[in-house]
Scaffold this active site. Sequence first.
Site, PDB file in Angstrom:
ATOM      1  N   HIS A 267       3.446 -10.463  -5.216  1.00  0.00           N
ATOM      2  CA  HIS A 267       3.014 -10.401  -3.755  1.00  0.00           C
ATOM      3  C   HIS A 267       3.846  -9.380  -2.882  1.00  0.00           C
ATOM      4  O   HIS A 267       3.486  -8.234  -3.446  1.00  0.00           O
ATOM      5  CB  HIS A 267       3.513 -11.831  -3.127  1.00  0.00           C
ATOM      6  CG  HIS A 267       3.283 -12.162  -1.693  1.00  0.00           C
ATOM      7  ND1 HIS A 267       1.985 -11.549  -1.020  1.00  0.00           N
ATOM      8  CD2 HIS A 267       3.449 -13.096  -0.868  1.00  0.00           C
ATOM      9  CE1 HIS A 267       1.901 -11.880   0.215  1.00  0.00           C
ATOM     10  NE2 HIS A 267       2.881 -13.054   0.294  1.00  0.00           N
ATOM     11  N   HIS A 308      -6.206  -8.240  -6.337  1.00  0.00           N
ATOM     12  CA  HIS A 308      -6.446  -8.782  -5.192  1.00  0.00           C
ATOM     13  C   HIS A 308      -6.966  -9.977  -5.416  1.00  0.00           C
ATOM     14  O   HIS A 308      -7.918 -10.190  -5.815  1.00  0.00           O
ATOM     15  CB  HIS A 308      -6.488  -8.178  -3.900  1.00  0.00           C
ATOM     16  CG  HIS A 308      -5.923  -8.811  -2.595  1.00  0.00           C
ATOM     17  ND1 HIS A 308      -6.481  -9.823  -2.017  1.00  0.00           N
ATOM     18  CD2 HIS A 308      -4.917  -8.119  -2.056  1.00  0.00           C
ATOM     19  CE1 HIS A 308      -5.600  -9.918  -1.020  1.00  0.00           C
ATOM     20  NE2 HIS A 308      -4.635  -9.233  -0.773  1.00  0.00           N
ATOM     21  N   ASP A 365      -0.272  -2.491  -1.389  1.00  0.00           N
ATOM     22  CA  ASP A 365       1.103  -2.055  -1.736  1.00  0.00           C
ATOM     23  C   ASP A 365       1.097  -0.906  -2.732  1.00  0.00           C
ATOM     24  O   ASP A 365       2.163  -0.133  -3.148  1.00  0.00           O
ATOM     25  CB  ASP A 365       1.692  -3.143  -2.535  1.00  0.00           C
ATOM     26  CG  ASP A 365       2.021  -4.268  -1.986  1.00  0.00           C
ATOM     27  OD1 ASP A 365       1.474  -5.565  -2.186  1.00  0.00           O
ATOM     28  OD2 ASP A 365       2.631  -4.204  -0.823  1.00  0.00           O
TER      29      ASP A 365
END
Length: 430
Positions: A267, A308, A365
Amino acid sequence: MTERKLTLTDSSSGKTLDLPVVAGSEGDPTIDITRLNPELGYFTYDPGYGTTANCKSDITFIDGAQGILRYRGYPIEQLAEQSSFLEVAYLLLYGELPSAAEKTGFERDITYHTMVHEQVNTFIGGFHYDAHPMAILSGVIASMAGFYQANLDVNNPEHRNLAAKRMIAKMPTVAAAAYRHYMGWPSAHPRNSLNYPENFLHMMFSVPAEAYEVNPVAAKALDLLFILHADHEQNASTSTVRLVGSTGANPYACVAAGIAALWGPAHGGANEAVLNMLNEIGDVSRVGEYVKKAKDKNDPFRLMGFGHRVYKNFDPRARIIRKACHDVLADLGQTDPLLDLAMELEQIALKDDYFVERKLYPNVDFYSGIIYKALGIPTSMFTPMFAIGRTVGWVAQWLEQAATAHRIGRPRQIYTGYGERDYVPLNERG
Ligand code: SDX
């Protein structure tokens, strides 16, 4: 209009059940299965909640196939281009863009809650010098339940609103204090003359020995990153905040739980893991080796910052951040070979059948750490940066749940253990 439904037939009993279909204002239709167990005696199994809606929400809409992200209906691209983080915070909390007066008032409220009780700095001082800042952040935010529990009634909307603003205001102060603890620097108190990102940079990097000038390029880049990280519907950490909130727990405890969930490398911890991965790869010549590792089922290595649960197209935030990387590095007169490496890795992965078949694209990210690094923020502080932005989403979703009728979250299970058996006295065991 006839009510839309799905009719289920139980092949073993021949019984049928009409399950109502619930349509939101956007997104896939959803089956309401609440009658399934009382009528047909079945539960549903959905590991990781990949196809399960745990709530109705007006806050954020994602279309994973199209790569769409909207906060209260506004496309993330427009907010990133034209808004500011605190304006977006107001929007996410209250549902509408603020008027000039509302914006000024909200910014003033946040500014005047940025200080923390001096004992908080004492608490931080008790951590080992190299404690991970996410350990400090989750511990200190949880401890705020002890500083602000007086007359905090979670059933009182005004108390909830104050707690939400306090957390948005204090998260940067605590995150910066965690960094300064590691550096061995004295705490730097917030400056009310600075705006939100400027204040964070001041609290992070100012030292008593000399005046600190905030770099406007850095402040603008941070404001953008905070906007992009602000909310993302029912991701793991936000769902955690909702689950803890569903028990009526103290809001600081709810957000501390969200921080803990965000820390995981699957995450929010991925932004730190991406930089570590890029440094480990080191050179474009080794990209193929790591792409191969990522595809190898026997190798636990995954391409961090890729893939994702919802986006099966480009994460719109990754597109925005990738462009911002170039702009920020150019504005700061910097180059970073890791950016070239990241872009090469992206190009190779996006042409590889393994990633194409699984619809694995760069996520939020993948590039964010390049900008944090250019601003002088150490890798261990990358996930706290994510937490600062996401605090807005956590408290907005917590407020939304607290203001609407809801049940305590309590998933079921498929039991696979022993059937009933009798206790075996110690002297009779093998
Ligand atoms: C965030 O939910 C959110 O909205 C989160 C977030 C937010 O704003 O809150 O967007 C922020 O957490 C972004 C994600 C950051 N994490 C990473 O970058 C870590 C690397 N990514 C993976 O661990 C993974 O992609 C997840 C955790 C992000 C998603 O996992 P899923 O949805 O459970 O997908 P999966 O594991 O079922 O993967 C499907 C397939 C598998 O292969 P097969 O079993 O089908 O053969 O894709 C493979 C996976 O092995 N796969 C990857 C991969 N991600 C998925 N293979 C290599 N590298 C990867 N990164």
